[in-house]
Motif scaffolding. Structure first.
Motif, mmCIF file in Angstrom:
data_model
loop_
_atom_site.group_PDB
_atom_site.id
_atom_site.type_symbol
_atom_site.label_atom_id
_atom_site.label_comp_id
_atom_site.label_asym_id
_atom_site.label_seq_id
_atom_site.Cartn_x
_atom_site.Cartn_y
_atom_site.Cartn_z
ATOM 1 N N ILE A 132 -41.433 23.392 14.313
ATOM 2 C CA ILE A 132 -40.669 22.174 14.081
ATOM 3 C C ILE A 132 -41.414 21.270 13.103
ATOM 4 N N LEU A 133 -40.679 20.764 12.135
ATOM 5 C CA LEU A 133 -41.155 19.730 11.227
ATOM 6 C C LEU A 133 -40.415 18.453 11.580
ATOM 7 N N ILE A 134 -41.166 17.402 11.877
ATOM 8 C CA ILE A 134 -40.574 16.111 12.185
ATOM 9 C C ILE A 134 -40.987 15.131 11.096
ATOM 10 N N ILE A 135 -39.997 14.627 10.370
ATOM 11 C CA ILE A 135 -40.251 13.631 9.330
ATOM 12 C C ILE A 135 -39.875 12.271 9.884
ATOM 13 N N THR A 136 -40.851 11.389 9.964
ATOM 14 C CA THR A 136 -40.601 10.062 10.511
ATOM 15 C C THR A 136 -40.638 9.020 9.400
ATOM 16 N N THR A 137 -39.952 7.924 9.631
ATOM 17 C CA THR A 137 -40.019 6.757 8.742
ATOM 18 C C THR A 137 -40.407 5.562 9.591
ATOM 19 N N ARG A 138 -41.338 4.762 9.046
ATOM 20 C CA ARG A 138 -41.922 3.673 9.821
ATOM 21 C C ARG A 138 -42.101 2.442 8.944
ATOM 22 N N GLY A 139 -41.836 1.282 9.505
ATOM 23 C CA GLY A 139 -41.994 0.056 8.744
ATOM 24 C C GLY A 139 -43.438 -0.279 8.468
ATOM 25 N N GLY A 140 -44.327 0.015 9.448
ATOM 26 C CA GLY A 140 -45.746 -0.248 9.309
ATOM 27 C C GLY A 140 -46.541 1.035 9.269
ATOM 28 N N SER A 141 -47.847 0.916 9.501
ATOM 29 C CA SER A 141 -48.735 2.074 9.482
ATOM 30 C C SER A 141 -49.333 2.273 10.867
ATOM 31 N N TYR A 142 -49.190 3.476 11.410
ATOM 32 C CA TYR A 142 -49.663 3.756 12.763
ATOM 33 C C TYR A 142 -50.542 5.001 12.833
#
Length: 203
Positions: A132-142
Motif C-alpha cells: 500500500i502507498l498512502i499519499i497524505t496532504t497536510r497543512g503543517g509539518s509533522y
C-alpha cells in the motif's frame, strides 16, 4: 501484472491536492506498466455509510444464519472487502483532518476491518502479500519536528489498522506545509512529486 486499487478520500474535487498526487502516481505507474489493471474508488465525494447496529449484528453472526436485512447490512462491506482481495497493490490519497483522517475514510476503514473477512477472531490479519502507498496532504509539518510529530495521529493510525488486517508493506509520501505560504507549499509538492516518480520505478 498488477491490479491496483486506487482510492481517494478527499471530499474536494478538482481542488484536491491529494487527488492530484494519487492521479499522478497511477498515471506514471501505468506508463511503466501498461498492462496493469486499476479499480477506482472515491469515498470522498461518494462516501460509504458508517457501520450501524444491523452491521454489527450481521458481522458477528454466522453467514448461514443471516436474515435478508442483515445480508443487506453487509452488502457494501462485502463489496469493499472484495475489492481489497482482488487487488495486490493499493494507492490511497488521505488528507490530514484535525491531526487524523477524514470521517469518510474512517467509515471506509470500519467497513473493511471485519472479523472472519479481513482478520481472524484471534487477531491474525488475513489481507497478506499486499502493498500500500498512502499519499497524505497536510497543512503543517509533522514528520521531522519532535514537538509536532506527537500530534500526528494519521500515519500511526493507518500503519496500525492496515497492519492489523495483514498489510504490512506500507509506504507513505507526505505532502506537508501546504498552508505555510506559497514557497513552502511549492517546495513540498516538488518533493512529493519527486518521490512519486522515484517510487514508480522501484515499488
Amino acid at each position: 501484472m498488477s491490479h491496483i486499487l486506487h482510492l481517494d478520500s478527499s471530499p474536494r474535487g478538482s481542488r484536491s491536492t491529494s487527488r492530484a498526487l494519487t492521479k499522478e502516481f497511477v498515471t506514471s505507474w501505468l506508463q511503466r506498466h501498461p498492462g496493469d489493471r486499476v479499480t477506482y474508488r472515491d469515498v470522498g465525494q461518494y462516501p460509504v455509510s458508517p457501520i450501524d447496529e444491523a452491521w454489527i449484528a450481521a458481522s458477528f453472526s454466522k453467514s448461514e444464519d443471516l436474515a435478508p436485512n442483515l445480508i443487506d447490512a453487509l452488502r457494501i462491506s462485502d463489496e469493499l472487502i472484495d475489492e481489497l482481495w482482488v487487488a495486490d497493490r493499493y494507492v490511497f490519497g488521505v488528507p490530514m483532518y484535525n491531526f487524523s483522517v477524514p470521517a469518510n475514510f474512517k467509515a471506509y476503514i470500519d467497513q473493511i476491518v471485519r472479523v472472519n473477512r479481513t482478520f481472524t477472531q484471534d487477531w491474525r490479519g488475513l489481507v497478506t502479500n499486499k502493498k500500500i502507498l498512502i499519499i497524505t496532504t497536510r497543512g503543517g509539518s509533522y514528520s521531522n519536528d519532535a514537538s509536532s510529530k506527537q500530534l500526528d495521529f494519521q500515519e500511526p493510525y493507518l500503519r496500525t489498522v492496515f497492519g492489523f488486517i495483514g498489510v504490512t508493506d506500507i509506504t507513505f509520501i507526505h505532502a506537508e506545509n501546504l498552508t505555510m505560504g506559497d514557497e513552502a507549499r511549492a517546495r513540498s509538492l516538488t518533493t512529493a512529486q519527486t518521490a512519486i516518480q522515484s517510487l514508480t520505478a522501484t515499488w
